[in-house]
Design an enzyme around this catalytic site. Structure first.
Site, PDB file in Angstrom:
ATOM      1  N   HIS A 204       0.547  -1.069   0.021  1.00 29.04           N
ATOM      2  CA  HIS A 204      -0.371  -0.404   0.372  1.00 29.04           C
ATOM      3  C   HIS A 204       0.994   1.275  -0.248  1.00 29.04           C
ATOM      4  O   HIS A 204       2.150   1.248   0.670  1.00 29.04           O
ATOM      5  CB  HIS A 204      -0.442   0.127   1.246  1.00 29.04           C
ATOM      6  CG  HIS A 204      -2.121   1.663   1.160  1.00 29.04           C
ATOM      7  ND1 HIS A 204      -1.371   2.380   2.004  1.00 29.04           N
ATOM      8  CD2 HIS A 204      -3.016   0.987   1.064  1.00 29.04           C
ATOM      9  CE1 HIS A 204      -2.656   3.529   2.303  1.00 29.04           C
ATOM     10  NE2 HIS A 204      -3.850   2.276   1.351  1.00 29.04           N
TER      11      HIS A 204
ATOM     12  N   ASP B 120       3.141  -5.029   7.816  1.00 25.59           N
ATOM     13  CA  ASP B 120       1.865  -4.103   7.871  1.00 25.59           C
ATOM     14  C   ASP B 120       0.340  -4.320   8.244  1.00 25.59           C
ATOM     15  O   ASP B 120       0.541  -4.960   7.459  1.00 25.59           O
ATOM     16  CB  ASP B 120       2.356  -3.194   6.789  1.00 25.59           C
ATOM     17  CG  ASP B 120       1.005  -2.309   6.281  1.00 25.59           C
ATOM     18  OD1 ASP B 120      -0.417  -2.698   6.725  1.00 25.59           O
ATOM     19  OD2 ASP B 120       0.166  -1.861   5.334  1.00 25.59           O
TER      20      ASP B 120
ATOM     21  N   GLN C  53      -4.453  -4.823   7.067  1.00 26.91           N
ATOM     22  CA  GLN C  53      -5.816  -5.628   6.267  1.00 26.91           C
ATOM     23  C   GLN C  53      -5.810  -7.629   7.767  1.00 26.91           C
ATOM     24  O   GLN C  53      -6.135  -8.917   6.910  1.00 26.91           O
ATOM     25  CB  GLN C  53      -5.453  -6.067   5.012  1.00 26.91           C
ATOM     26  CG  GLN C  53      -5.467  -4.964   4.009  1.00 26.91           C
ATOM     27  CD  GLN C  53      -7.328  -4.245   4.548  1.00 26.91           C
ATOM     28  OE1 GLN C  53      -7.948  -5.001   5.113  1.00 26.91           O
ATOM     29  NE2 GLN C  53      -7.069  -3.513   4.392  1.00 26.91           N
TER      30      GLN C  53
ATOM     31  N   LYS D 138     -10.509  -0.143  10.583  1.00 29.29           N
ATOM     32  CA  LYS D 138     -10.535  -1.613   9.422  1.00 29.29           C
ATOM     33  C   LYS D 138     -11.045  -3.074  10.377  1.00 29.29           C
ATOM     34  O   LYS D 138     -11.555  -3.726   9.904  1.00 29.29           O
ATOM     35  CB  LYS D 138      -9.955  -1.889   9.305  1.00 29.29           C
ATOM     36  CG  LYS D 138      -9.081  -0.711   8.008  1.00 29.29           C
ATOM     37  CD  LYS D 138      -7.926  -1.118   6.846  1.00 29.29           C
ATOM     38  CE  LYS D 138      -7.097  -0.273   6.234  1.00 29.29           C
ATOM     39  NZ  LYS D 138      -7.977   0.101   4.748  1.00 29.29           N
TER      40      LYS D 138
ATOM     41  N   CYS E 135      -5.047   2.663  -3.367  1.00 29.32           N
ATOM     42  CA  CYS E 135      -3.493   2.516  -2.964  1.00 29.32           C
ATOM     43  C   CYS E 135      -3.045   2.007  -2.650  1.00 29.32           C
ATOM     44  O   CYS E 135      -1.737   2.162  -2.632  1.00 29.32           O
ATOM     45  CB  CYS E 135      -4.146   3.875  -1.250  1.00 29.32           C
ATOM     46  SG  CYS E 135      -5.369   4.726  -1.097  1.00 29.32           S
TER      47      CYS E 135
HETATM   48  N1  C6P Z   1      -6.358   0.543   2.694  1.00 27.20           N
HETATM   49  C1  C6P Z   1      -8.049   0.512   1.230  1.00 27.20           C
HETATM   50  O1  C6P Z   1      -8.952   0.685   1.015  1.00 27.20           O
HETATM   51  P1  C6P Z   1      -4.908   3.713   7.384  1.00 27.20           P
HETATM   52  O2  C6P Z   1      -5.392   4.867   6.512  1.00 27.20           O
HETATM   53  O3  C6P Z   1      -3.919   4.607   8.081  1.00 27.20           O
HETATM   54  O4  C6P Z   1      -6.088   3.459   7.903  1.00 27.20           O
HETATM   55  O5  C6P Z   1      -4.400   2.124   6.505  1.00 27.20           O
HETATM   56  C2  C6P Z   1      -3.520   2.072   5.356  1.00 27.20           C
HETATM   57  C3  C6P Z   1      -3.081   0.927   4.695  1.00 27.20           C
HETATM   58  C4  C6P Z   1      -1.765   0.395   4.863  1.00 27.20           C
HETATM   59  N2  C6P Z   1      -1.501  -0.627   4.464  1.00 27.20           N
HETATM   60  C5  C6P Z   1      -2.797  -1.577   3.821  1.00 27.20           C
HETATM   61  C6  C6P Z   1      -2.246  -3.019   3.535  1.00 27.20           C
HETATM   62  C7  C6P Z   1      -4.166  -0.945   4.192  1.00 27.20           C
HETATM   63  O6  C6P Z   1      -4.871  -1.709   2.899  1.00 27.20           O
HETATM   64  C8  C6P Z   1      -4.920   0.445   4.194  1.00 27.20           C
HETATM   65  C9  C6P Z   1      -5.788   0.968   3.978  1.00 27.20           C
HETATM   66  C10 C6P Z   1      -7.790   0.834   2.654  1.00 27.20           C
HETATM   67  O7  C6P Z   1      -7.231  -0.723   0.554  1.00 27.20           O
HETATM   68  C11 C6P Z   1      -8.103   2.266   2.103  1.00 27.20           C
HETATM   69  S1  C6P Z   1      -7.148   3.096   1.190  1.00 27.20           S
END
Ligand code: C6P
Length: 411
Positions: free
Chosen positions: A127, A204, A207, A230, A369
Site C-alpha cells: 500500500h 503492515d 489487513q 478496519k 492506494c
Molecule cells: N487500505 C483500502 O481501501 P490507514 O489509511 O492508515 O488506516 O491504512 C493504510 C493502509 C496500510 N496498509 C494496507 C495494507 C492498507 O490496506 C491500508 C488501507 C484501505 O485498501 C484504504 S486506502
C-alpha cells in the site's frame, strides 16, 4: 464453516447500519470492509458513554472524571496489547492509523539508524502507506530501496526475497495481507529469514489484524502497524507495536504535552514508554471505542472469524468464476483473505462500482492506494469486493447477479 454455525444473523444484528436501505428499498450490501469496517453497537455505545458520562482529559487531572477517563484509556491499551500478544503495554503506541505508525518508524527509528547506501527491502504489493514514507527517506538519506517481486498468481517470489536479503538490508517492511490481491504472506518465515541477516522487520498488519489472529511474539515482529477502523473500531486511531528495546532507543517523533517528563526553556527529558510517542491530547473516545472493538472481536473469536471469511471467499471466487469475461487477480482461496479485486472485460471498474451502487452494493473501484501493484499487472484500476464477519453468502449471490446485470447493460 457455514453461515448457520457461525451465527451471522446474530452478528448482523449487532451492526445498526446493516439494516439500512439504499436507493429507495434496496438493502445495503456492504462489500467494502477492506476500506473501512462497519461498527457494532458496543463500540458506538462505548464512545457515546464516554462523552455522556466521563469526558475529561487524561494523565493530567486529579479530579474523578480525569481519573476515570485515564483508567478507561489505559484499560483499552491493556486489552489491545493482549490482543496482539505484546509483552507489555509499553510496547503499544497509539497513533492515528497504520499510515502514521509507519511514518513514526520512518521518522524516528530509520532516521536515527539508517545512513547513505543502506538498503530497505519492501515488496511490489505494498500500500502507498508502506512505500511513500520510505521513498521520502530514501531521497533524503540516499537509501537504496529494493522490492520483492510478485508472481503472476499474486504471491511474493520468496526465492527473489532470499536473494535480496544477501544485500544485508537494515530494514525489511511488508504487508501481512494485501489489500488488493488478498494474499496472506508467510510473515513468520519471512521475518525469520530477515532476522538471519540482521534486519529489523516492520509488518503492515492493516489487513491482517482485523481478520485473523496476529501474535507479535509468535511472529517475532520488531514493529507492527494497524488501524482500528478496519477492525470494527473508530477512525482516527491506530497502533504501532514496537519491541521495547527498539522503542527505548528511538528519539521522540512529535514533541509537546504528555511525551515529556521534564521541560526547561532549553531542553526536555522524554517521558517513559509508551507516552514518549504520544504527544498532545490523544483521541480518547476513539481509544475507548477501539478497546470495545477488540473486545467484540475476541468474544466472537478470531479463529471463528477467519474460518467464516474463508467460506465467504471460497464461495465468492466460485460464483465470480461463473461470469464470463471476469478475471479476479490474486491467489486461490487457500492463500488469501476476503478480498476479490477483479476486471470485467470491456467495462471500466468505476462504471461497475456505480452500477453496483444502484443495486445497494458498496464496493471500491480504482487502484486502492496500490498503484505500483496495478502497474505490475498492467491494470489502471480494478473493482474490489471485500468481506468481513457480517457478510453473507446471499450477499455474494446478489453481487454475482448484479454483475451479470451490469454485463447485460453494457451489451
Ligand atoms: N487500505 C483500502 O481501501 P490507514 O489509511 O492508515 O488506516 O491504512 C493504510 C493502509 C496500510 N496498509 C494496507 C495494507 C492498507 O490496506 C491500508 C488501507 C484501505 O485498501 C484504504 S486506502
Amino acid at each position: 464453516m457455514s453461515s448457520h454455525s457461525f451465527g451471522v444473523e446474530r452478528v448482523r444484528a449487532d451492526f445498526p447500519i446493516l439494516s439500512r436501505a439504499l436507493q429507495g428499498n434496496k438493502p445495503l450490501v456492504y462489500l467494502d470492509s477492506t476500506a473501512t469496517a462497519q461498527k457494532p453497537l458496543s463500540v458506538i455505545r462505548a464512545m457515546d458513554d464516554y462523552y455522556r458520562n466521563t469526558n475529561a482529559n487524561i494523565h493530567r487531572g486529579v479530579h474523578t472524571l480525569a481519573e476515570e477517563a485515564t483508567a478507561d484509556y489505559e484499560r483499552a491499551r491493556e486489552r489491545i496489547a493482549a490482543f496482539i500478544g505484546a509483552r507489555s503495554t509499553s510496547e503499544v503506541i497509539f497513533t492515528r492509523n497504520t499510515t502514521e505508525s509507519i511514518n513514526l518508524v520512518a521518522y524516528s527509528w530509520a532516521r536515527k539508524n539508517l545512513s547513505s547506501g543502506d538498503v530497505i527491502i519492501l515488496t511490489e504489493m505494498e500500500h502507498h502507506s508502506n512505500l511513500v514514507p520510505w521513498q521520502i527517506l530514501a531521497e533524503e538519506k540516499n537509501i537504496r530501496l529494493e522490492f520483492t517481486p510478485v508472481t503472476d498468481e499474486g504471491e511474493l517470489n520468496l526465492q527473489a526475497y532470499q536473494n535480496l536479503l544477501e544485500l544485508r538490508p537494515k530494514l525489511v517492511a511488508f504487508t501481512q495481507m494485501s489489500n488488493v490481491l488478498g494474499t496472506i504472506n508467510p510473515a513468520e518465515e519471512m521475518i525469520r529469514m530477515a532476522h538471519e541477516v540482521g534486519a529489523v522487520v516492520l509488518i503492515d498488519a492493516a489487513q491482517s489484524a482485523p481478520h485473523f489472529k496476529v501474535d507479535v511474539q509468535k511472529l517475532k515482529a520488531d514493529f507492527l502497524a494497524f488501524s482500528a477502523h478496519k477492525m470494527c473500531g473508530p477512525t482516527g486511531i491506530g497502533v504501532l507495536y514496537g519491541r521495547r528495546d527498539l522503542l527505548e532507543a528511538m528519539p521522540p517523533f512529535l514533541g509537546g504535552g504528555d511525551m515529556i517528563k521534564k521541560v526547561t526553556l532549553r531542553g526536555f527529558t522524554p517521558n517513559e514508554l509508551p507516552h514518549k510517542f504520544e504527544a498532545g491530547t490523544p483521541a480518547i473516545a476513539e481509544v475507548i471505542g477501539f478497546g470495545a472493538a477488540v473486545e467484540y472481536l475476541e468474544q466472537i473469536g478470531m479463529d471463528q472469524i477467519a474460518a467464516y471469511e474463508h467460506t465467504l471467499t471460497r464461495y465468492a471466487l466460485d460464483r465470480l468464476s461463473e461470469i464470463s469475461g471476469l478475471k479476479v487477480i490474486g491467489p486461490p482461496a487457500e492463500k488469501k483473505g476476503g478480498v476479490c479485486s477483479f476486471t470485467l472485460e470491456g467495462i471500466h471498474p468505476h462504471d461497475i462500482a456505480q452500477l453496483l451502487d444502484r443495486e445497494g452494493i458498496a464496493v471500491r473501484a480504482g487502484h486502492h492506494c496500490a498503484m505500483p501493484l496495478h502497474q505490475r499487472y498492467g491494470l489502471p484500476a480494478t473493482t474490489r469486493a471485500s468481506f468481513y464477519l457480517y457478510n453473507t453468502l446471499e450477499e455474494i449471490d446478489f453481487l454475482a447477479e448484479a454483475l451479470e446485470k451490469t454485463k447485460a447493460l453494457f451489451g
